[in-house]
Write a protein that holds these residues in place. Structure first.
Motif, mmCIF file in Angstrom:
data_model
loop_
_atom_site.group_PDB
_atom_site.id
_atom_site.type_symbol
_atom_site.label_atom_id
_atom_site.label_comp_id
_atom_site.label_asym_id
_atom_site.label_seq_id
_atom_site.Cartn_x
_atom_site.Cartn_y
_atom_site.Cartn_z
ATOM 1 N N SER A 15 -6.755 7.222 64.135
ATOM 2 C CA SER A 15 -6.589 8.144 62.965
ATOM 3 C C SER A 15 -5.368 7.401 62.308
ATOM 4 N N LEU A 18 -2.151 1.163 64.098
ATOM 5 C CA LEU A 18 -2.867 0.251 64.769
ATOM 6 C C LEU A 18 -4.452 0.595 64.981
ATOM 7 N N GLY A 19 -4.454 1.773 65.429
ATOM 8 C CA GLY A 19 -5.872 2.287 66.051
ATOM 9 C C GLY A 19 -6.769 2.002 64.641
ATOM 10 N N ASP A 65 -7.628 15.899 71.842
ATOM 11 C CA ASP A 65 -6.404 15.925 72.482
ATOM 12 C C ASP A 65 -6.093 15.065 73.742
ATOM 13 N N LEU A 66 -5.871 13.817 73.906
ATOM 14 C CA LEU A 66 -5.810 13.172 75.095
ATOM 15 C C LEU A 66 -4.702 13.515 76.168
ATOM 16 N N SER A 67 -3.631 14.333 75.788
ATOM 17 C CA SER A 67 -3.050 14.852 76.633
ATOM 18 C C SER A 67 -3.279 15.907 77.580
ATOM 19 N N GLY A 94 -0.790 6.678 71.520
ATOM 20 C CA GLY A 94 0.788 6.731 71.996
ATOM 21 C C GLY A 94 1.582 6.822 71.332
ATOM 22 N N PHE A 95 2.854 7.497 71.727
ATOM 23 C CA PHE A 95 3.811 7.836 70.851
ATOM 24 C C PHE A 95 5.067 7.748 71.633
ATOM 25 N N LYS A 162 6.114 1.838 78.829
ATOM 26 C CA LYS A 162 5.385 0.788 78.483
ATOM 27 C C LYS A 162 5.562 -0.228 79.317
ATOM 28 N N PRO A 188 3.027 -5.090 70.890
ATOM 29 C CA PRO A 188 3.882 -5.428 69.605
ATOM 30 C C PRO A 188 5.249 -5.069 69.552
ATOM 31 N N ALA A 190 8.720 -3.821 66.523
ATOM 32 C CA ALA A 190 8.366 -3.094 65.443
ATOM 33 C C ALA A 190 7.235 -3.236 64.440
ATOM 34 N N THR A 193 3.727 1.400 60.846
ATOM 35 C CA THR A 193 2.761 2.431 60.997
ATOM 36 C C THR A 193 3.437 3.842 60.870
ATOM 37 N N GLU A 194 2.762 4.816 61.375
ATOM 38 C CA GLU A 194 3.583 6.159 61.424
ATOM 39 C C GLU A 194 4.573 6.323 62.592
HETATM 40 N N1 LIG Z 1 4.435 0.811 65.374
HETATM 41 C C1 LIG Z 1 5.263 0.264 66.327
HETATM 42 O O1 LIG Z 1 6.284 0.094 66.044
HETATM 43 C C2 LIG Z 1 4.677 0.105 67.768
HETATM 44 C C3 LIG Z 1 5.559 -1.034 68.637
HETATM 45 C C4 LIG Z 1 5.163 -1.020 69.721
HETATM 46 C C5 LIG Z 1 4.011 -0.332 70.507
HETATM 47 N N2 LIG Z 1 3.553 0.546 69.805
HETATM 48 C C6 LIG Z 1 2.358 1.329 70.321
HETATM 49 O O2 LIG Z 1 1.114 1.158 69.509
HETATM 50 C C7 LIG Z 1 0.396 2.284 69.622
HETATM 51 C C8 LIG Z 1 -0.263 2.803 68.394
HETATM 52 O O3 LIG Z 1 0.950 3.230 67.806
HETATM 53 P P1 LIG Z 1 1.179 3.247 66.185
HETATM 54 O O4 LIG Z 1 2.254 2.442 65.603
HETATM 55 O O5 LIG Z 1 -0.402 2.998 65.331
HETATM 56 O O6 LIG Z 1 1.397 4.617 65.798
HETATM 57 P P2 LIG Z 1 0.841 5.904 64.891
HETATM 58 O O7 LIG Z 1 0.673 5.447 63.397
HETATM 59 O O8 LIG Z 1 1.870 7.078 65.004
HETATM 60 O O9 LIG Z 1 -0.389 6.189 65.360
HETATM 61 C C9 LIG Z 1 -0.582 6.823 66.883
HETATM 62 C C10 LIG Z 1 -2.119 7.209 66.865
HETATM 63 O O10 LIG Z 1 -2.273 7.943 68.289
HETATM 64 C C11 LIG Z 1 -2.991 9.212 68.150
HETATM 65 N N3 LIG Z 1 -2.293 10.254 68.953
HETATM 66 C C12 LIG Z 1 -1.246 10.747 68.981
HETATM 67 N N4 LIG Z 1 -0.993 11.796 70.379
HETATM 68 C C13 LIG Z 1 -2.291 11.925 70.545
HETATM 69 C C14 LIG Z 1 -3.215 12.758 71.508
HETATM 70 N N5 LIG Z 1 -2.525 13.636 72.004
HETATM 71 N N6 LIG Z 1 -4.372 12.636 71.617
HETATM 72 C C15 LIG Z 1 -5.099 11.564 70.691
HETATM 73 N N7 LIG Z 1 -4.594 10.797 70.161
HETATM 74 C C16 LIG Z 1 -3.079 10.912 69.828
HETATM 75 C C17 LIG Z 1 -2.416 9.529 66.466
HETATM 76 O O11 LIG Z 1 -3.601 10.601 66.279
HETATM 77 P P3 LIG Z 1 -3.640 11.859 65.897
HETATM 78 O O12 LIG Z 1 -2.069 12.346 65.515
HETATM 79 O O13 LIG Z 1 -4.389 12.379 64.985
HETATM 80 O O14 LIG Z 1 -3.899 12.681 67.139
HETATM 81 C C18 LIG Z 1 -2.605 8.073 66.070
HETATM 82 O O15 LIG Z 1 -3.875 7.857 65.648
HETATM 83 C C19 LIG Z 1 1.027 3.343 70.617
HETATM 84 O O16 LIG Z 1 0.675 3.080 71.993
HETATM 85 C C20 LIG Z 1 2.564 3.077 70.509
HETATM 86 O O17 LIG Z 1 3.284 3.088 71.483
HETATM 87 C C21 LIG Z 1 3.842 0.754 68.295
#
Ligand SMILES: NC(=O)c1ccc[n+]([C@@H]2O[C@H](COP(=O)([O-])OP(=O)(O)OC[C@H]3O[C@@H](n4cnc5c(N)ncnc54)[C@H](OP(=O)(O)O)[C@@H]3O)[C@@H](O)[C@H]2O)c1
Length: 275
Positions: A15, A18-19, A65-67, A94-95, A162, A188, A190, A193-194
């Motif tokens: 949503s 990265l996804g 909700d995957l948790s 992930g978050f 991680k 990745p 930084a 994204t959100e």
């Molecule tokens: N951006 C960075 O700087 C960064 C760096 C290193 C690694 N990562 C990793 O990259 C991955 C993607 O993160 P992003 O940067 O794209 O962050 P993001 O923009 O916050 O996206 C996170 C996604 O995870 C989903 N999500 C969160 N909790 C969930 C739940 N309980 N069930 C199902 N879906 C859930 C959110 O969707 P909903 O809220 O709609 O459920 C959203 O689609 C994560 O694993 C993060 O740890 C990110």
């Protein structure tokens, strides 16, 4: 029952960030998609965007909700309905929860452990068995982080999730090396994204300038996954981070991580004591 032999990918966390870019880029390569996250409106808007751009593709959305405890078997059951076969699992949802470990709410950290570690592992188990059963070439891509490469004070539990993703993925890639399944870990750094907002990180200006763009990270992730690479580190700075983490003492790396994430402010707040 007829077998659907077209290439399907399931993407968790589709949503946002990265996804959503994984969805756009895999669609551009002709993959049919199952998009998973909690925010249904976002998933539907993305699905409409992709269907408009690629009229021959099927895109299904699943609000989940995957948790939650039964999320993984529920997801597998829904995506493999009518004998449909999955050829890629992008374990991306992930978050992070940023701040002093003992001051962050336990419930939030527990949810993070469940999503980043437990559910990711359970989905690998279920989909690896599904992919072994259909026997066609398939991919599992787990999204890790450069946070896996060193201690990450004030992000300790997130970094540890991680590190788990990285080690688990490498082990699984080895275990499955003689099968039709290729396992990759994308790490990745930084990325815009959100993620930072959700984690509660105020990215310092100097660090903000080095953030990568999400489509760029995903382009490298998709290419690495399709090439069957076990480890994918996108971008020069993240490669440098990975190299430095192998040569510098762990204490120095911990300080570096604190400075890069603006953690000095967190430490000053903490020195004032609880408010
Ligand atoms: N951006 C960075 O700087 C960064 C760096 C290193 C690694 N990562 C990793 O990259 C991955 C993607 O993160 P992003 O940067 O794209 O962050 P993001 O923009 O916050 O996206 C996170 C996604 O995870 C989903 N999500 C969160 N909790 C969930 C739940 N309980 N069930 C199902 N879906 C859930 C959110 O969707 P909903 O809220 O709609 O459920 C959203 O689609 C994560 O694993 C993060 O740890 C990110």
């Amino acid at each position: 029952m007829p077998v659907d032999s077209r290439r399907w990918a399931v993407i968790t966390g589709a949503s946002a960030g990265l996804g959503a870019d994984f969805a756009r880029q895999l669609a551009a390569q002709g993959w049919h998609l199952v998009l998973v996250a909690r925010r249904l409106d976002r998933l539907q808007a993305l699905a409409d965007e992709i269907r408009n751009a690629h009229r021959d593709l099927e895109v299904e959305v699943i609000a989940l909700d995957l948790s939650l405890p039964d999320a993984a078997p529920t997801l597998l059951e829904r995506v493999t309905a009518r004998n449909r076969q999955m050829h890629a699992l992008i374990n991306n949802a992930g978050f992070g929860a940023y701040g002093p470990f003992d001051e962050l709410p336990w419930e939030r950290q527990h949810e993070m452990l469940l999503l980043n570690v437990v559910r990711l592992t359970e989905l690998c188990w279920l989909f690896a068995r599904h992919m072994q059963a259909h026997g066609q070439p398939a991919h599992i891509l787990n999204v890790g982080s450069v946070a896996a490469f060193q201690p990450t004070p004030f992000f300790s539990a997130y970094g540890a999730t991680k590190a788990y993703v990285r080690n688990f993925s490498e082990g699984l890639a080895w275990e499955l090396r003689d099968s039709a399944i290729r396992v990759s870990c994308l790490s990745p750094g930084a990325t815009r994204t959100e993620f930072s907002d959700v984690a509660g990180i105020a990215v310092p200006a100097f660090a903000d300038r080095t953030q990568m763009e999400s489509p760029d990270v995903v382009r490298r992730g998709v290419a690495g996954m399709l090439a069957g690479k076990p480890q994918i580190i996108p971008g020069f700075i993240n490669h440098l981070n990975a190299f430095v983490s192998r040569v510098l003492p762990r204490q120095v790396l911990a300080w570096g991580a604190v400075l890069l994430m603006g953690g000095r402010a967190t430490m000053r707040d903490r020195s004032r004591g609880p408010s």
